[in-house]
Design an enzyme around this catalytic site. Sequence first.
Site, PDB file in Angstrom:
ATOM      1  N   SER A  62      36.380  33.380  42.128  1.00  0.00           N
ATOM      2  CA  SER A  62      35.623  32.757  41.045  1.00  0.00           C
ATOM      3  C   SER A  62      35.650  31.236  41.163  1.00  0.00           C
ATOM      4  O   SER A  62      34.967  30.553  40.421  1.00  0.00           O
ATOM      5  CB  SER A  62      36.185  33.197  39.691  1.00  0.00           C
ATOM      6  OG  SER A  62      37.576  33.078  39.689  1.00  0.00           O
ATOM      7  N   HIS A 105      30.142  37.087  43.678  1.00  0.00           N
ATOM      8  CA  HIS A 105      30.899  36.800  42.459  1.00  0.00           C
ATOM      9  C   HIS A 105      30.419  37.667  41.302  1.00  0.00           C
ATOM     10  O   HIS A 105      29.401  37.383  40.675  1.00  0.00           O
ATOM     11  CB  HIS A 105      30.769  35.301  42.127  1.00  0.00           C
ATOM     12  CG  HIS A 105      31.567  34.883  40.934  1.00  0.00           C
ATOM     13  ND1 HIS A 105      31.242  33.804  40.159  1.00  0.00           N
ATOM     14  CD2 HIS A 105      32.685  35.414  40.378  1.00  0.00           C
ATOM     15  CE1 HIS A 105      32.125  33.690  39.179  1.00  0.00           C
ATOM     16  NE2 HIS A 105      32.999  34.663  39.293  1.00  0.00           N
ATOM     17  N   ASN A 120      33.279  39.758  34.762  1.00  0.00           N
ATOM     18  CA  ASN A 120      34.151  40.735  34.119  1.00  0.00           C
ATOM     19  C   ASN A 120      33.594  41.111  32.737  1.00  0.00           C
ATOM     20  O   ASN A 120      33.296  40.199  31.972  1.00  0.00           O
ATOM     21  CB  ASN A 120      35.539  40.083  33.993  1.00  0.00           C
ATOM     22  CG  ASN A 120      36.601  41.041  33.520  1.00  0.00           C
ATOM     23  OD1 ASN A 120      36.383  42.244  33.443  1.00  0.00           O
ATOM     24  ND2 ASN A 120      37.750  40.501  33.180  1.00  0.00           N
ATOM     25  N   GLU A 179      26.661  36.313  41.371  1.00  0.00           N
ATOM     26  CA  GLU A 179      26.333  35.088  42.095  1.00  0.00           C
ATOM     27  C   GLU A 179      26.580  35.378  43.571  1.00  0.00           C
ATOM     28  O   GLU A 179      27.709  35.723  43.948  1.00  0.00           O
ATOM     29  CB  GLU A 179      27.237  33.942  41.645  1.00  0.00           C
ATOM     30  CG  GLU A 179      26.751  33.226  40.407  1.00  0.00           C
ATOM     31  CD  GLU A 179      27.644  32.031  40.063  1.00  0.00           C
ATOM     32  OE1 GLU A 179      27.108  30.941  39.846  1.00  0.00           O
ATOM     33  OE2 GLU A 179      28.869  32.188  39.998  1.00  0.00           O
ATOM     34  N   ASN A 188      29.968  28.991  36.383  1.00  0.00           N
ATOM     35  CA  ASN A 188      31.216  28.428  35.859  1.00  0.00           C
ATOM     36  C   ASN A 188      31.149  26.910  35.760  1.00  0.00           C
ATOM     37  O   ASN A 188      31.758  26.309  34.882  1.00  0.00           O
ATOM     38  CB  ASN A 188      32.406  28.855  36.722  1.00  0.00           C
ATOM     39  CG  ASN A 188      32.800  30.291  36.438  1.00  0.00           C
ATOM     40  OD1 ASN A 188      32.351  30.881  35.453  1.00  0.00           O
ATOM     41  ND2 ASN A 188      33.614  30.866  37.302  1.00  0.00           N
TER      42      ASN A 188
HETATM   43  P1  NAI Z   1      44.162  41.295  39.524  1.00  0.00           P
HETATM   44  O1  NAI Z   1      45.454  40.572  39.509  1.00  0.00           O
HETATM   45  O2  NAI Z   1      43.827  42.200  38.423  1.00  0.00           O
HETATM   46  O3  NAI Z   1      44.049  42.137  40.868  1.00  0.00           O
HETATM   47  C1  NAI Z   1      44.402  41.662  42.128  1.00  0.00           C
HETATM   48  C2  NAI Z   1      44.896  42.832  42.954  1.00  0.00           C
HETATM   49  O4  NAI Z   1      44.974  42.425  44.310  1.00  0.00           O
HETATM   50  C3  NAI Z   1      46.289  43.301  42.564  1.00  0.00           C
HETATM   51  O5  NAI Z   1      46.254  44.689  42.328  1.00  0.00           O
HETATM   52  C4  NAI Z   1      47.171  42.973  43.781  1.00  0.00           C
HETATM   53  O6  NAI Z   1      48.175  43.920  43.964  1.00  0.00           O
HETATM   54  C5  NAI Z   1      46.136  43.024  44.873  1.00  0.00           C
HETATM   55  N1  NAI Z   1      46.462  42.275  46.081  1.00  0.00           N
HETATM   56  C6  NAI Z   1      47.092  41.103  46.202  1.00  0.00           C
HETATM   57  N2  NAI Z   1      47.167  40.741  47.505  1.00  0.00           N
HETATM   58  C7  NAI Z   1      46.568  41.713  48.222  1.00  0.00           C
HETATM   59  C8  NAI Z   1      46.322  41.941  49.597  1.00  0.00           C
HETATM   60  N3  NAI Z   1      46.729  41.085  50.511  1.00  0.00           N
HETATM   61  N4  NAI Z   1      45.647  43.052  49.971  1.00  0.00           N
HETATM   62  C9  NAI Z   1      45.227  43.934  49.039  1.00  0.00           C
HETATM   63  N5  NAI Z   1      45.439  43.780  47.722  1.00  0.00           N
HETATM   64  C10 NAI Z   1      46.114  42.691  47.328  1.00  0.00           C
HETATM   65  O7  NAI Z   1      43.056  40.156  39.727  1.00  0.00           O
HETATM   66  P2  NAI Z   1      41.527  40.169  39.304  1.00  0.00           P
HETATM   67  O8  NAI Z   1      41.377  39.627  37.952  1.00  0.00           O
HETATM   68  O9  NAI Z   1      40.942  41.481  39.636  1.00  0.00           O
HETATM   69  O10 NAI Z   1      40.933  39.070  40.289  1.00  0.00           O
HETATM   70  C11 NAI Z   1      40.711  39.307  41.644  1.00  0.00           C
HETATM   71  C12 NAI Z   1      39.759  38.265  42.191  1.00  0.00           C
HETATM   72  O11 NAI Z   1      38.544  38.290  41.453  1.00  0.00           O
HETATM   73  C13 NAI Z   1      40.247  36.827  42.114  1.00  0.00           C
HETATM   74  O12 NAI Z   1      39.794  36.151  43.238  1.00  0.00           O
HETATM   75  C14 NAI Z   1      39.587  36.313  40.858  1.00  0.00           C
HETATM   76  O13 NAI Z   1      39.425  34.913  40.876  1.00  0.00           O
HETATM   77  C15 NAI Z   1      38.268  36.992  40.939  1.00  0.00           C
HETATM   78  N6  NAI Z   1      37.552  37.144  39.675  1.00  0.00           N
HETATM   79  C16 NAI Z   1      38.203  37.522  38.544  1.00  0.00           C
HETATM   80  C17 NAI Z   1      37.512  37.650  37.359  1.00  0.00           C
HETATM   81  C18 NAI Z   1      38.224  38.093  36.132  1.00  0.00           C
HETATM   82  O14 NAI Z   1      37.667  37.900  35.043  1.00  0.00           O
HETATM   83  N7  NAI Z   1      39.389  38.697  36.214  1.00  0.00           N
HETATM   84  C19 NAI Z   1      36.083  37.368  37.271  1.00  0.00           C
HETATM   85  C20 NAI Z   1      35.468  37.047  38.534  1.00  0.00           C
HETATM   86  C21 NAI Z   1      36.194  36.921  39.668  1.00  0.00           C
END
Ligand code: NAI
Length: 715
Positions: free
Chosen positions: A425, A446, A449, A458, A496
């Site tokens: 993001s 992108h 959520n 995006e 953003n």
């Molecule tokens: P989250 O913390 O819920 O999930 C991340 C997951 O990735 C975890 O389950 C973790 O165990 C896993 N993980 C970490 N390193 C890893 C690896 N090397 N290989 C495989 N899995 C691995 O995070 P979330 O919120 O889902 O965010 C993920 C991405 O999406 C980030 O880049 C974030 O910036 C982006 N994003 C998040 C939004 C949100 O509102 N939460 C919105 C748009 C983008």
Amino acid sequence: MTSALRLEGPAEGLASLVFDAPQSKVNVIGRELITELEAVIDDLEHRTDISCLVLMSGKRRNFIAGADIDAIESVTDPADIAEAVRLVQGLYARWESLPYPTIAAIAGSCIGGGTEWALASDYILVSNRPDVRIGLPETRLGILPGWGGCTRLPRRIGLTASLDIILGGKSVIPYKAFKIGLADALMPAASFHHHVRDFARAVIDGKPPVEKRQAGFKGALLEKNPLGRKIVFDQARKQVLATTGGNYPAPLRALEVVRVGLEDGKTAGFAAEARGLSELAVSRESKSLVHVFRLMEGAKKRAMGRALKRSAVLGAGVMGGGIAQLLAAKASLPVRMKDIASEPLAQGMAHAYGLFRKLLERRRLTQPQLLQKMNLLRPTLDYSGFAAVDLVVEAIVEQLDVKQKVFAELSRIVPEDTILASNTSSLSIEAIGRDVRHPERVIGMHFFNPVDKMPLVEVIVSPQTSSAVTDAIVALCGQLGKTPVVVKDGPGFLVNRLLMFSMAEALTLLEEGVSIPVLDRTMKKWGMPMGPITLTDEVGLDVATHVAGILTEAFGDRLQVPQWIGRMVEDGRLGTKVGKGFYRYDGRKRLAVDPEVYELLGLTPREDDPDVVEVSHRIVLPMLDEAARCLAEGVVRDAADLDLAMIMGTGFPPFRGGLCRWADDEGTAGLQTRMEELAGRIHPRFEASKAFTEVVEAGGFYARYPRRRAPDEAA
Ligand code: NAI
């Protein structure tokens, strides 16, 4: 002129009127069709060889797509519209009075004017094909069903059910159409025409399988007396006001027209429809909503690119779990879902199952289809199966060094033309792909959520990303039912970046003493789906602070985020997800503003009422100036794409047509004067940029950045 209406038969009294518009995928009711229908009805009224007439479509997927949008878009004189509306109403009334029974046989999408034609028929039969929808979406375009829909629908299905459709601009699936009595019978898709014929024969023989519905008023007991109806109308009005904040005149007007039709009779109802529709069609809100409809249609036409067959998602967290489910649900792609721990994998699978269950409950999916979809999802802790995927979507922790390492690793495991997409993001796509072999395949995808609900993606291209990869991802977004907007790699990308400028100003206003409820109420009233402080809680204070940090580094003084925001994070006030932010929460339910926040931040909310117009200008204008900069920098290709991204990504009010369209309607010169005035009185950050001045000089955003078509895009 090639005709669109074809009369087949009669054979033993049974005739069909087939609507099949030449050289078009859909049947639209425009000027030519109306003239043709008039001639057809002149003939039909005198036919003595017909005992039953079936209205059907010659198109495979479409029954009737409704009225011609161009005609609605271009009208400026309510009298012209009222006349055209009365003409069609008259034709439908003559159809309704034909001296033999009529049947509308619907086996494709049936929208607006198509549904109203069906309602003027004696029977409505519908095919049980999964993609069939019947609806009246007019209020979503800022108008109302004016060809008899507001008057006939309540008579057929009752008041409450019809208000649900008319006020919400909804479409229903075949099963629901049957359940609520809109359709008289639900027939198997494979042998639909046979069943229609049998039904028609039974009607001719005087033994219709169901009773004719038109005659009596259907509805619950409550709706059958004036007092009961008043209760239903009052409740519906309250609900409309609660959901629209009074910013959308169409549903309120439709409510009134439905009331007239029920209380004062059909003739009065039709007259009220013509008046209501003609006045609404020239309103600013309707013009903006039609503009938004066009933007969305334009986005759909861009979907051409390499088809993808097997996918993988890295990270099974909030976003990864949602993306994996979507790939399986909408694109039917097999998905390897990889995480470093088994718990998120189990949660990701449970989340996907939950979403599929909901589809099952709403009859959008059958049990075998649910199992098939779940089978597409393969959780894994290693890279097994990755050698065969042609797309990886990464959604792991938001840390550049981790993402770089993972991307480099990936590029050694997957085939060299596998697309590597990141859901980051805030990080640079170019930087994420720094150590990747063949960086032309690295792209940003992108999602917002929650993934299953938010319509925007995006698509972020770095200078290295190839156009073939961009096309493939844009096409995939279309398959996923999302609206893609292509943007250039850069701090905050588009959405953003713009959002942060308005959030920062809202926090500054808070610092100046404008209270949290006033800020939120003002912007909700302006039309945003939620106020800026609620939004900050939703995004998460940690995430907002992180993005703010990146953007302040990039834009310096131009973006001023109050320093105290860090104290919120230190205090554990991360927002909705932890049940504690600017507001207090009970689970996900927002309660009241937490008074401790003012204390923590050393702020004292002012008692007096602030100038709400100024509050809204201060929150919107910095975002607008930034929009001009984004366009000048080529972050987004034109004003239309920018508007689409803001509506789909932030819920920017559709009745304002988008950020650029709103500015053009207001007059950019006047807004520039306002910016200069704020710059002089409050702070130089409000000064209009060179990019904005160029917009003003060109005569507006759409004049400076007109719609640019992609090379492969149809006109
Ligand atoms: P989250 O913390 O819920 O999930 C991340 C997951 O990735 C975890 O389950 C973790 O165990 C896993 N993980 C970490 N390193 C890893 C690896 N090397 N290989 C495989 N899995 C691995 O995070 P979330 O919120 O889902 O965010 C993920 C991405 O999406 C980030 O880049 C974030 O910036 C982006 N994003 C998040 C939004 C949100 O509102 N939460 C919105 C748009 C983008």
